[in-house]
Enzyme design. Structure first.
Site, PDB file in Angstrom:
ATOM      1  N   ARG A  48       1.139 -14.019  -4.590  1.00 24.19           N
ATOM      2  CA  ARG A  48       2.678 -13.335  -5.669  1.00 24.19           C
ATOM      3  C   ARG A  48       3.701 -13.677  -4.883  1.00 24.19           C
ATOM      4  NH1 ARG A  48       1.298  -7.583  -3.458  1.00 24.19           N
ATOM      5  NH2 ARG A  48      -0.482  -7.103  -4.782  1.00 24.19           N
TER       6      ARG A  48
ATOM      7  N   ARG B 222       6.542  -1.571  -9.294  1.00 31.44           N
ATOM      8  CA  ARG B 222       6.522  -2.566  -8.528  1.00 31.44           C
ATOM      9  C   ARG B 222       6.458  -4.447  -9.234  1.00 31.44           C
ATOM     10  NH1 ARG B 222       2.325  -3.112  -3.800  1.00 31.44           N
ATOM     11  NH2 ARG B 222       0.389  -3.642  -5.639  1.00 31.44           N
TER      12      ARG B 222
ATOM     13  N   ARG C 100      -6.990  -0.267  -9.504  1.00 35.89           N
ATOM     14  CA  ARG C 100      -6.592   0.007  -8.639  1.00 35.89           C
ATOM     15  C   ARG C 100      -6.517   1.460  -8.475  1.00 35.89           C
ATOM     16  NH1 ARG C 100      -2.786  -3.923  -5.123  1.00 35.89           N
ATOM     17  NH2 ARG C 100      -4.297  -5.625  -6.191  1.00 35.89           N
TER      18      ARG C 100
HETATM   19  N1  LIG Z   1       8.641   7.070  -0.900  1.00 37.32           N
HETATM   20  C1  LIG Z   1       8.674   6.135  -1.979  1.00 37.32           C
HETATM   21  N2  LIG Z   1       9.403   6.813  -2.699  1.00 37.32           N
HETATM   22  C2  LIG Z   1       9.527   6.194  -3.814  1.00 37.32           C
HETATM   23  N3  LIG Z   1       8.934   4.481  -4.045  1.00 37.32           N
HETATM   24  C3  LIG Z   1       8.269   4.485  -2.983  1.00 37.32           C
HETATM   25  C4  LIG Z   1       7.357   4.964  -2.319  1.00 37.32           C
HETATM   26  N4  LIG Z   1       7.266   4.287  -1.019  1.00 37.32           N
HETATM   27  C5  LIG Z   1       7.513   2.844  -1.466  1.00 37.32           C
HETATM   28  N5  LIG Z   1       7.812   2.565  -2.973  1.00 37.32           N
HETATM   29  C6  LIG Z   1       7.484   1.992  -3.570  1.00 37.32           C
HETATM   30  O1  LIG Z   1       6.302   1.773  -4.182  1.00 37.32           O
HETATM   31  C7  LIG Z   1       6.235   0.130  -4.084  1.00 37.32           C
HETATM   32  C8  LIG Z   1       5.146   0.392  -4.104  1.00 37.32           C
HETATM   33  O2  LIG Z   1       4.671   0.726  -2.491  1.00 37.32           O
HETATM   34  P1  LIG Z   1       4.082  -0.988  -1.032  1.00 37.32           P
HETATM   35  O3  LIG Z   1       4.384  -2.083  -1.659  1.00 37.32           O
HETATM   36  O4  LIG Z   1       4.794  -1.007  -0.074  1.00 37.32           O
HETATM   37  O5  LIG Z   1       2.151  -0.002  -1.764  1.00 37.32           O
HETATM   38  P2  LIG Z   1       0.948   0.141  -0.644  1.00 37.32           P
HETATM   39  O6  LIG Z   1       0.709   0.922  -0.381  1.00 37.32           O
HETATM   40  O7  LIG Z   1       1.792  -1.295   0.655  1.00 37.32           O
HETATM   41  O8  LIG Z   1       0.210  -0.984  -1.880  1.00 37.32           O
HETATM   42  P3  LIG Z   1      -0.447  -2.623  -1.770  1.00 37.32           P
HETATM   43  O9  LIG Z   1      -2.070  -1.740  -0.942  1.00 37.32           O
HETATM   44  O10 LIG Z   1      -1.054  -2.645  -2.859  1.00 37.32           O
HETATM   45  O11 LIG Z   1      -0.184  -3.618  -0.973  1.00 37.32           O
HETATM   46  C9  LIG Z   1       7.185  -0.626  -3.950  1.00 37.32           C
HETATM   47  O12 LIG Z   1       8.068  -0.755  -5.059  1.00 37.32           O
HETATM   48  C10 LIG Z   1       7.793   0.281  -3.048  1.00 37.32           C
HETATM   49  O13 LIG Z   1       8.940  -0.308  -3.276  1.00 37.32           O
HETATM   50  N1  LIG Z   2     -10.945  -4.281   4.632  1.00 30.04           N
HETATM   51  C1  LIG Z   2      -9.341  -4.929   3.564  1.00 30.04           C
HETATM   52  N2  LIG Z   2      -8.586  -4.580   3.035  1.00 30.04           N
HETATM   53  C2  LIG Z   2      -7.366  -5.148   2.814  1.00 30.04           C
HETATM   54  C3  LIG Z   2      -7.206  -6.096   3.847  1.00 30.04           C
HETATM   55  N3  LIG Z   2      -5.758  -6.553   3.958  1.00 30.04           N
HETATM   56  C4  LIG Z   2      -4.953  -5.687   2.696  1.00 30.04           C
HETATM   57  N4  LIG Z   2      -6.736  -5.272   2.891  1.00 30.04           N
HETATM   58  C5  LIG Z   2      -6.468  -4.048   1.140  1.00 30.04           C
HETATM   59  O1  LIG Z   2      -6.144  -4.125   0.154  1.00 30.04           O
HETATM   60  C6  LIG Z   2      -5.624  -3.990  -0.502  1.00 30.04           C
HETATM   61  C7  LIG Z   2      -5.229  -4.548  -1.450  1.00 30.04           C
HETATM   62  O2  LIG Z   2      -3.973  -5.535  -1.058  1.00 30.04           O
HETATM   63  P1  LIG Z   2      -2.852  -6.202  -2.063  1.00 30.04           P
HETATM   64  O3  LIG Z   2      -1.901  -7.181  -1.147  1.00 30.04           O
HETATM   65  O4  LIG Z   2      -4.423  -6.643  -2.996  1.00 30.04           O
HETATM   66  O5  LIG Z   2      -1.751  -5.040  -3.626  1.00 30.04           O
HETATM   67  C8  LIG Z   2      -4.772  -2.891  -0.132  1.00 30.04           C
HETATM   68  O6  LIG Z   2      -5.053  -1.837   0.277  1.00 30.04           O
HETATM   69  C9  LIG Z   2      -5.190  -3.080   2.306  1.00 30.04           C
HETATM   70  O7  LIG Z   2      -4.816  -2.061   1.984  1.00 30.04           O
HETATM   71  C10 LIG Z   2      -8.333  -6.610   5.388  1.00 30.04           C
HETATM   72  O8  LIG Z   2      -7.904  -7.336   6.162  1.00 30.04           O
HETATM   73  N5  LIG Z   2      -9.422  -5.831   4.989  1.00 30.04           N
END
Ligand SMILES: Nc1ncnc2c1ncn2[C@@H]1O[C@H](COP(=O)(O)OP(=O)(O)OP(=O)(O)O)[C@@H](O)[C@H]1O
Ligand SMILES: Nc1nc2c(ncn2[C@@H]2O[C@H](COP(=O)(O)O)[C@@H](O)[C@H]2O)c(=O)[nH]1
Length: 422
Positions: free
Chosen positions: A213, A306, A317
């Site tokens: 990204r 996001r 997703r």
């Molecule tokens: N409790 C919350 N309330 C509202 N918005 C939230 C909260 N927690 C996270 N967010 C927002 O939700 C969006 C998704 O969060 P984040 O990228 O941390 O998710 P993730 O679980 O890591 O997703 P992915 O698995 O796709 O990486 C972000 O824009 C973040 O700022």
């Molecule tokens: N099994 C694994 N899952 C992973 C790893 N690194 C990230 N993730 C998961 O992929 C999705 C999507 O991630 P995104 O960055 O494309 O939004 C998310 O659920 C991560 O937890 C890994 O090494 N192994």
């Protein structure tokens, strides 16, 4: 970041359909077996006649140094440049009964070639290999020749297998695996933790075949990998876990976890449920946390807000999220479940679960003792005495191996080191 049950995997293009990533890695390893078969022995039996004492012999010829270790009817020859491999030292096995040589399948990452080694046979089918003249964090290695991990792989592959594991002093805190559907806020919570406790936690940088990204940097957010290269590394046993998630390959390399743990920090893995399942089945003893959204509507809103995915990817997703939440709550993989409704409240609960509400975590990693370059090695029960050689010195380093834990495919931990100076 996240994924539910994804139907398309890179292995299916090879006609291999299995849900278990470990099994897929074994299938890749089977391909290796076929490549190894029919290889001529690269050196002769009489190499072993030099310098044997107490089952360990050393042969040194200009740039070639190898060590041979007798265990029962077999001699393990470690080192030398017969593999012409500059990344990891070679291993050969000589079967004394049949007078045959084997090139075993070597799992894990071994030490880089060095000008000298010492070795000692340990219990539980392990050989301690000390690299002479190496920095203290790269000098202690274990070659597993009959450990439970090696026996399991021998059975599956029906071939000779050995496995490398790097030795690490002391014990670090258990790694933390965080899973949950895409958009639930895993990354946000992890960033908060790393910001508040920068010296305590380190992030395991995963590999992925998806495109970066705009804000993502290679080596920081992910190791953005070519699919063929990543598949080859999986085949070489370099990954702790991997899974096909939302149509791309993701995986945690053993190195990514170990880089964090070696630095004395507690490692955090952000991986999907399939990956968490594989880690649970591995030798990595971790804490497993699943993060749930307050509702599917809220999850969808967060993913849209996001703004990193196309509409088609968001739909994919969200579809995967349903299965993933179901599995996260019911599979028994996760000992801890957190609801991320109010972010600050959820973060507070996370800290409490990790014992961070007042109690400081301290990693007991001993540092600063180097093994002498010129030495002899002897064994006394669970202790290895590394005796410096030279006219003037009687300095010793004692490696206490009585509390070893872990092992291939990761590190062997719990080595206690004591220097005795004269
Ligand atoms: N409790 C919350 N309330 C509202 N918005 C939230 C909260 N927690 C996270 N967010 C927002 O939700 C969006 C998704 O969060 P984040 O990228 O941390 O998710 P993730 O679980 O890591 O997703 P992915 O698995 O796709 O990486 C972000 O824009 C973040 O700022
Ligand atoms: N099994 C694994 N899952 C992973 C790893 N690194 C990230 N993730 C998961 O992929 C999705 C999507 O991630 P995104 O960055 O494309 O939004 C998310 O659920 C991560 O937890 C890994 O090494 N192994």
């Amino acid at each position: 970041m996240s994924g539910g049950a994804e139907l398309i995997s890179p292995f299916e293009t090879l006609g291999i359909v299995s849900c278990n990533p470990k099994k897929k890695a074994f299938v890749f390893l089977l391909f290796q077996v076929f490549i190894l078969e029919g290889e001529a022995p690269a050196f002769l039996v009489n190499h072993l006649e030099n310098g044997h004492s107490n089952g360990v012999g050393v042969k040194s010829e200009s740039e070639i140094t190898e060590i041979s270790v007798d265990i029962g009817d077999r001699t393990f020859v470690i080192g030398g440049n017969h593999e012409r491999n500059t990344f990891s030292i070679g291993v050969r096995i000589h079967d004394k009964n049949s007078n045959n040589w084997f090139s075993p399948i070597v799992l894990g990452t071994g030490p880089k070639p060095s000008k000298g080694y010492s070795a000692s046979v340990l219990k539980q089918g392990r050989i301690l290999v000390i690299k002479k003249g190496s920095a203290c964090n790269d000098s202690i290695w274990f070659l597993e020749v009959d450990s439970p991990y090696v026996r399991e792989h021998k059975k599956l592959l029906r071939k000779e297998v050995v496995a490398w594991s790097k030795g690490v002093r002391g014990n670090a805190e258990k790694p933390i695996v965080i899973s949950g559907p895409s958009g639930v806020g895993k990354g946000t919570l992890i960033s908060m933790l790393m910001k508040e406790f920068p010296s305590m936690f380190g992030f395991s940088v995963s590999h992925t075949t998806r495109s970066p990204r705009s804000m993502e940097r290679d080596g920081v957010h992910y190791h953005f990998a070519d699919k063929k290269v990543m598949e080859k590394e999986i085949e070489d046993g370099k990954f702790l876990e991997f899974a096909s998630v939302h149509g791309n390959l993701y995986g945690t390399s053993i190195e990514s976890v170990e880089v964090v743990t070696d630095s004395g920090k507690r490692c955090i893995l952000d991986i999907d449920v399939q990956g968490a399942r594989s880690v649970r089945a591995s030798s990595l003893d971790a804490v497993f946390i699943f993060v749930c959204p307050p509702s599917m509507k809220e999850l969808e809103d967060r993913l849209r807000a996001r703004g990193t995915e196309t509409e088609e990817q968001i739909q994919k997703r969200l579809r995967n999220a349903e299965a993933e939440i179901k599995e996260g709550k019911s599979s028994g993989i996760f000992g801890l479940i957190l609801y991320n409704d109010n972010l600050q409240e959820c973060y507070k609960k996370l800290k409490k679960l990790l014992g961070l509400d007042g109690v400081a975590l301290v990693n007991d990693v001993e540092k600063g003792i180097n093994l002498p370059t010129k030495h002899t090695v002897s064994k006394l029960e669970d202790k290895i005495i590394v005796q410096e050689t030279g006219e003037e010195t009687r300095n010793k380093v004692v490696l206490d191996l009585s509390s070893l834990n872990g092992g291939a495919p990761g590190r062997t931990r719990g080595i206690l080191v004591e220097a005795i100076k004269f």
